[in-house]
Design a protein around this motif. Structure first.
Motif, PDB file in Angstrom:
ATOM      1  N   TYR A   7       0.833  -1.202   0.000  1.00 11.51           N
ATOM      2  CA  TYR A   7       0.000   0.000   0.000  1.00 11.51           C
ATOM      3  C   TYR A   7       0.868   1.252   0.000  1.00 11.51           C
ATOM      4  CZ  TYR A   7       1.150   0.177   4.959  1.00 11.51           C
ATOM      5  OH  TYR A   7       1.823   0.238   6.155  1.00 11.51           O
ATOM      6  N   ILE A   8       0.252   2.342  -0.409  1.00 14.32           N
ATOM      7  CA  ILE A   8       0.926   3.640  -0.401  1.00 14.32           C
ATOM      8  C   ILE A   8       0.058   4.625   0.366  1.00 14.32           C
ATOM      9  CG2 ILE A   8       1.861   5.536  -1.776  1.00 14.32           C
ATOM     10  CD1 ILE A   8       2.314   3.556  -4.071  1.00 14.32           C
ATOM     11  N   PRO A  13      -2.167  15.230  -2.247  1.00 15.12           N
ATOM     12  CA  PRO A  13      -1.890  14.886  -3.653  1.00 15.12           C
ATOM     13  C   PRO A  13      -0.482  15.311  -4.062  1.00 15.12           C
ATOM     14  CG  PRO A  13      -4.083  15.798  -3.448  1.00 15.12           C
ATOM     15  CD  PRO A  13      -3.417  15.966  -2.103  1.00 15.12           C
ATOM     16  N   ASN A  14       0.227  14.369  -4.642  1.00 13.18           N
ATOM     17  CA  ASN A  14       1.603  14.577  -5.113  1.00 13.18           C
ATOM     18  C   ASN A  14       2.542  15.016  -3.992  1.00 13.18           C
ATOM     19  OD1 ASN A  14       3.357  14.195  -7.227  1.00 13.18           O
ATOM     20  ND2 ASN A  14       3.193  16.291  -7.957  1.00 13.18           N
ATOM     21  N   GLY A  15       2.224  14.610  -2.767  1.00 13.07           N
ATOM     22  CA  GLY A  15       3.051  14.971  -1.615  1.00 13.07           C
ATOM     23  C   GLY A  15       3.983  13.851  -1.206  1.00 13.07           C
ATOM     24  N   VAL A  16       4.268  13.795   0.076  1.00  5.93           N
ATOM     25  CA  VAL A  16       5.136  12.766   0.634  1.00  5.93           C
ATOM     26  C   VAL A  16       4.415  11.429   0.562  1.00  5.93           C
ATOM     27  CG1 VAL A  16       6.329  11.991   2.721  1.00  5.93           C
ATOM     28  CG2 VAL A  16       6.218  14.429   2.195  1.00  5.93           C
ATOM     29  N   ILE A  17       5.142  10.375   0.155  1.00  4.52           N
ATOM     30  CA  ILE A  17       4.529   9.046   0.081  1.00  4.52           C
ATOM     31  C   ILE A  17       5.321   8.040   0.902  1.00  4.52           C
ATOM     32  CG2 ILE A  17       3.369   9.417  -2.128  1.00  4.52           C
ATOM     33  CD1 ILE A  17       5.575   7.897  -3.514  1.00  4.52           C
ATOM     34  N   TYR A  18       4.580   7.055   1.372  1.00  3.90           N
ATOM     35  CA  TYR A  18       5.153   5.960   2.158  1.00  3.90           C
ATOM     36  C   TYR A  18       4.630   4.657   1.580  1.00  3.90           C
ATOM     37  CZ  TYR A  18       5.583   2.582   5.951  1.00  3.90           C
ATOM     38  OH  TYR A  18       5.864   1.465   6.689  1.00  3.90           O
ATOM     39  N   ILE A  19       5.511   3.691   1.399  1.00  6.22           N
ATOM     40  CA  ILE A  19       5.128   2.384   0.875  1.00  6.22           C
ATOM     41  C   ILE A  19       5.301   1.353   1.976  1.00  6.22           C
ATOM     42  CG2 ILE A  19       5.654   0.601  -0.824  1.00  6.22           C
ATOM     43  CD1 ILE A  19       6.786   2.908  -2.581  1.00  6.22           C
ATOM     44  N   VAL A  21       3.858  -2.834   3.570  1.00  6.52           N
ATOM     45  CA  VAL A  21       3.257  -4.141   3.306  1.00  6.52           C
ATOM     46  C   VAL A  21       2.624  -4.619   4.611  1.00  6.52           C
ATOM     47  CG1 VAL A  21       5.383  -5.433   3.777  1.00  6.52           C
ATOM     48  CG2 VAL A  21       3.649  -6.430   2.288  1.00  6.52           C
ATOM     49  N   THR A  22       1.484  -5.296   4.511  1.00  6.58           N
ATOM     50  CA  THR A  22       0.776  -5.766   5.700  1.00  6.58           C
ATOM     51  C   THR A  22      -0.143  -6.924   5.339  1.00  6.58           C
ATOM     52  OG1 THR A  22      -0.649  -5.102   7.544  1.00  6.58           O
ATOM     53  CG2 THR A  22      -1.141  -4.131   5.410  1.00  6.58           C
ATOM     54  N   ASP A  23      -0.513  -7.687   6.364  1.00  5.54           N
ATOM     55  CA  ASP A  23      -1.513  -8.732   6.167  1.00  5.54           C
ATOM     56  C   ASP A  23      -2.860  -8.314   6.762  1.00  5.54           C
ATOM     57  OD1 ASP A  23      -0.881  -8.884   8.850  1.00  5.54           O
ATOM     58  OD2 ASP A  23      -0.830 -11.064   8.911  1.00  5.54           O
ATOM     59  N   ASN A  24      -2.948  -7.070   7.248  1.00  2.00           N
ATOM     60  CA  ASN A  24      -4.209  -6.543   7.776  1.00  2.00           C
ATOM     61  C   ASN A  24      -4.273  -5.057   7.443  1.00  2.00           C
ATOM     62  OD1 ASN A  24      -6.411  -5.661   9.274  1.00  2.00           O
ATOM     63  ND2 ASN A  24      -5.987  -7.045  10.963  1.00  2.00           N
ATOM     64  N   ILE A  25      -4.731  -4.766   6.241  1.00  2.00           N
ATOM     65  CA  ILE A  25      -4.662  -3.382   5.761  1.00  2.00           C
ATOM     66  C   ILE A  25      -5.549  -2.431   6.563  1.00  2.00           C
ATOM     67  CG2 ILE A  25      -6.403  -3.627   3.943  1.00  2.00           C
ATOM     68  CD1 ILE A  25      -4.344  -1.867   2.237  1.00  2.00           C
ATOM     69  N   GLU A  26      -6.697  -2.890   7.013  1.00  2.00           N
ATOM     70  CA  GLU A  26      -7.566  -1.996   7.782  1.00  2.00           C
ATOM     71  C   GLU A  26      -6.901  -1.554   9.084  1.00  2.00           C
ATOM     72  OE1 GLU A  26     -11.437  -3.726   8.239  1.00  2.00           O
ATOM     73  OE2 GLU A  26     -11.880  -3.549   6.111  1.00  2.00           O
ATOM     74  N   GLU A  27      -6.336  -2.502   9.814  1.00  2.26           N
ATOM     75  CA  GLU A  27      -5.666  -2.154  11.071  1.00  2.26           C
ATOM     76  C   GLU A  27      -4.437  -1.295  10.821  1.00  2.26           C
ATOM     77  OE1 GLU A  27      -6.462  -2.609  14.408  1.00  2.26           O
ATOM     78  OE2 GLU A  27      -8.374  -3.177  13.532  1.00  2.26           O
ATOM     79  N   ARG A  28      -3.696  -1.603   9.775  1.00  2.00           N
ATOM     80  CA  ARG A  28      -2.467  -0.852   9.491  1.00  2.00           C
ATOM     81  C   ARG A  28      -2.789   0.581   9.107  1.00  2.00           C
ATOM     82  NH1 ARG A  28       1.575   0.815  11.002  1.00  2.00           N
ATOM     83  NH2 ARG A  28       3.508   0.797   9.841  1.00  2.00           N
ATOM     84  N   VAL A  29      -3.800   0.775   8.265  1.00  2.00           N
ATOM     85  CA  VAL A  29      -4.210   2.126   7.878  1.00  2.00           C
ATOM     86  C   VAL A  29      -4.670   2.897   9.115  1.00  2.00           C
ATOM     87  CG1 VAL A  29      -5.952   3.445   6.598  1.00  2.00           C
ATOM     88  CG2 VAL A  29      -4.704   1.600   5.467  1.00  2.00           C
ATOM     89  N   LEU A  50      -4.687   6.708   2.462  1.00  2.00           N
ATOM     90  CA  LEU A  50      -4.388   5.529   1.645  1.00  2.00           C
ATOM     91  C   LEU A  50      -4.712   5.881   0.200  1.00  2.00           C
ATOM     92  CD1 LEU A  50      -3.678   2.471   1.462  1.00  2.00           C
ATOM     93  CD2 LEU A  50      -6.145   2.049   1.655  1.00  2.00           C
ATOM     94  N   VAL A  51      -3.687   5.960  -0.650  1.00  2.00           N
ATOM     95  CA  VAL A  51      -3.911   6.387  -2.035  1.00  2.00           C
ATOM     96  C   VAL A  51      -3.742   5.262  -3.052  1.00  2.00           C
ATOM     97  CG1 VAL A  51      -3.400   8.820  -1.594  1.00  2.00           C
ATOM     98  CG2 VAL A  51      -1.532   7.270  -2.248  1.00  2.00           C
TER      99      VAL A  51
END
Length: 105
Positions: A7-8, A13-19, A21-29, A50-51
């Motif tokens: 996920y990113i 928009p067009n700002g700082v991004i972070y990449i 990986v997770t097995d539980n995207i809802e909790e991680r977000v 989350l983009v």
């Protein structure tokens, strides 16, 4: 079946991004949004939207994809986001996340 996600997160928009990986995207977000780790990169740069995300059936494949993403030039990452999400909208907006509970570590 359990899925893995690459996920990113972005701060605007067009700002700082972070990449990540997770097995539980809802909790991680949710962790990113609540700044559960206040000294983390996403907390420091307010990357709480989350983009972009991809799902995988295999954790090793997801980790491999994440590592490849991190090697990409920024322009390629932006193009990838804008193919799926041209307005850089927060894709988790309608996920109905429960902000009252964070999973135990």
């Amino acid at each position: 079946m359990k899925y893995w996600y690459v996920y990113i997160m972005a701060n605007k928009p067009n700002g700082v991004i972070y990449i990540g990986v997770t097995d539980n995207i809802e909790e991680r977000v949710k962790e990113h949004k609540l700044k559960v780790y206040p000294k983390s990169f996403t907390a420091k740069y307010n990357c709480d939207k989350l983009v972009y995300f991809e799902d995988f059936e295999n954790g090793k494949e997801a980790e491999k994809r994440e590592k490849n993403f991190k090697k990409w030039k920024r322009v390629w990452k932006v193009e990838l986001i804008e193919e799926m999400n041209p307005s850089w909208s927060d894709l988790s907006t309608n996920w109905n996340l429960n902000f009252n509970k964070i999973r135990d570590k």
